[in-house]
Design an enzyme around this catalytic site. Structure first.
Site, PDB file in Angstrom:
ATOM      1  N   GLY A 186      -3.461  -0.778  -1.731  1.00  0.00           N
ATOM      2  CA  GLY A 186      -3.986   0.175  -0.916  1.00  0.00           C
ATOM      3  C   GLY A 186      -3.612   1.148  -1.092  1.00  0.00           C
TER       4      GLY A 186
ATOM      5  CG  LEU B  63      -0.397   0.033   2.570  1.00  0.00           C
ATOM      6  CD1 LEU B  63      -2.068   0.665   3.404  1.00  0.00           C
ATOM      7  CD2 LEU B  63       0.054  -1.085   3.170  1.00  0.00           C
ATOM      8  CB  CYS B  64       1.157   4.398   1.375  1.00  0.00           C
ATOM      9  SG  CYS B  64       1.155   5.811   1.211  1.00  0.00           S
ATOM     10  CG  HIS B  65       5.210   6.702  -1.055  1.00  0.00           C
ATOM     11  ND1 HIS B  65       4.028   7.235   0.275  1.00  0.00           N
ATOM     12  CD2 HIS B  65       5.460   7.404  -2.298  1.00  0.00           C
ATOM     13  CE1 HIS B  65       4.145   8.227  -0.750  1.00  0.00           C
ATOM     14  NE2 HIS B  65       4.732   8.751  -1.606  1.00  0.00           N
TER      15      HIS B  65
ATOM     16  CG  PHE C  64       0.922   8.408  -1.822  1.00  0.00           C
ATOM     17  CD1 PHE C  64      -0.264   8.507  -0.795  1.00  0.00           C
ATOM     18  CD2 PHE C  64       1.739   9.878  -2.884  1.00  0.00           C
ATOM     19  CE1 PHE C  64      -0.303  10.179  -0.166  1.00  0.00           C
ATOM     20  CE2 PHE C  64       1.450  10.719  -1.429  1.00  0.00           C
ATOM     21  CZ  PHE C  64       0.451  11.444  -0.272  1.00  0.00           C
TER      22      PHE C  64
END
Length: 292
Positions: free
Chosen positions: A268, A189-191, A216
């Protein structure tokens, strides 16, 4: 309250441990961090009882990201993105092993730790020893991967430190190859999806070509994150941009807490997705075990 927040500095805070390095500004932390998460309970407590299947987490061991302007961002893995998904997995009954590229201690952004969130803090305390003394990923590949491996999923948490090393690692590439070839889950998720770039390393095309992912938003790293002093400058490259160039499909351009399942790849978009991604991973892993 809003007036008090608006008085906070948007200048990144110097990190005295390193030359020309900076933590996020006080204002940005007031916008991006909180003492509690949206954790709303575990759905499958103790559901997995056999003890065989585990999670392999590839954590970041580098603290600093060198930016275009020569400044360094003092970062690490985001504690919510790491620990809240793992809380769901561990409470469901899955053990977790921690690995870093060199076997050096995992780095966390403690300034983002939700200090009043029992789920996150309790998981941190349970994993602290493994985070300080992780396995070396190359040793895991040599000794613990293969068709009969006990790892059911590979988890790569976010935080900007995921863009350092992990995105261009042959060991990460081998780990992702193993997961894809042996029908195991990849959760990130994210980075953290920067790690997926390693799958295409020195190849004409990535084995993840055509997969859809949440990540992200580049627009925040190019815009608001600099404007409010979260980052002390521009990143040298952007995660979603490079994933798109490897022909993965980035499905989001904003940060809403979105999660996505594409085959065995679970993603995510941000810290806001941590709770739901943990639930999704537990559900998918339990279903996979039932169908084995």
């Amino acid at each position: 309250m809003s007036q008090d927040v608006n008085k906070l500095s948007k200048q990144p805070t110097p990190d005295k441990a390193e030359d020309n390095a900076f933590f996020p500004s006080p204002y940005s932390l007031s916008q991006y961090t909180a003492p509690k998460t949206d954790f709303d309970g575990v759905e499958h407590k103790g559901a997995y009882k056999d003890g065989k299947w585990k999670v392999l987490m590839i954590a970041a061991e580098e603290r600093y990201v060198l930016l275009e302007n020569g400044k360094m961002f003092s970062t690490g893995n985001h504690p919510v993105e790491m620990l809240l998904p793992l809380h769901h997995l561990m409470e469901a009954g899955f053990d977790v092993d921690v690995a870093t590229l060199s076997g050096y201690p995992a780095k966390l952004e403690l300034w983002a730790m939700p200090t009043e969130d029992e789920a996150v803090i309790s998981t941190y305390n349970k994993l602290k020893e493994k985070l300080k003394q992780p396995k070396k990923l190359a040793d895991v590949i040599k000794n613990e991967l293969g068709p009969d491996s006990d790892y059911l999923s590979v988890f790569i948490p976010g935080g900007h430190a995921a863009v350092v090393g992990i995105s261009e690692s042959e060991d990460v590439q081998q780990t992702l190859d193993w997961a894809l070839e042996n029908d195991r889950f990849i959760v990130t998720l994210c980075h953290g999806p920067a790690a997926l770039l390693s799958a295409g390393l020195n190849r004409e095309k990535s084995p993840l070509e055509g997969y859809s992912v949440c990540v992200f938003p580049d627009s925040l790293d190019e815009g608001a994150n600099i404007e409010i002093g979260y980052l002390p400058g521009r990143l040298k490259w952007l995660v979603a941009d490079l994933l798109t160039k490897q022909s993965l499909k980035v499905v989001n351009d904003d940060m809403t807490g979105r999660t996505l399942k594409d085959r065995k790849l679970l993603t995510g978009d941000s810290p806001l997705a941590s709770n739901e991604l943990g639930k999704l991973a537990v559900n998918e892993m339990l279903n996979a075990i039932q169908n084995k």
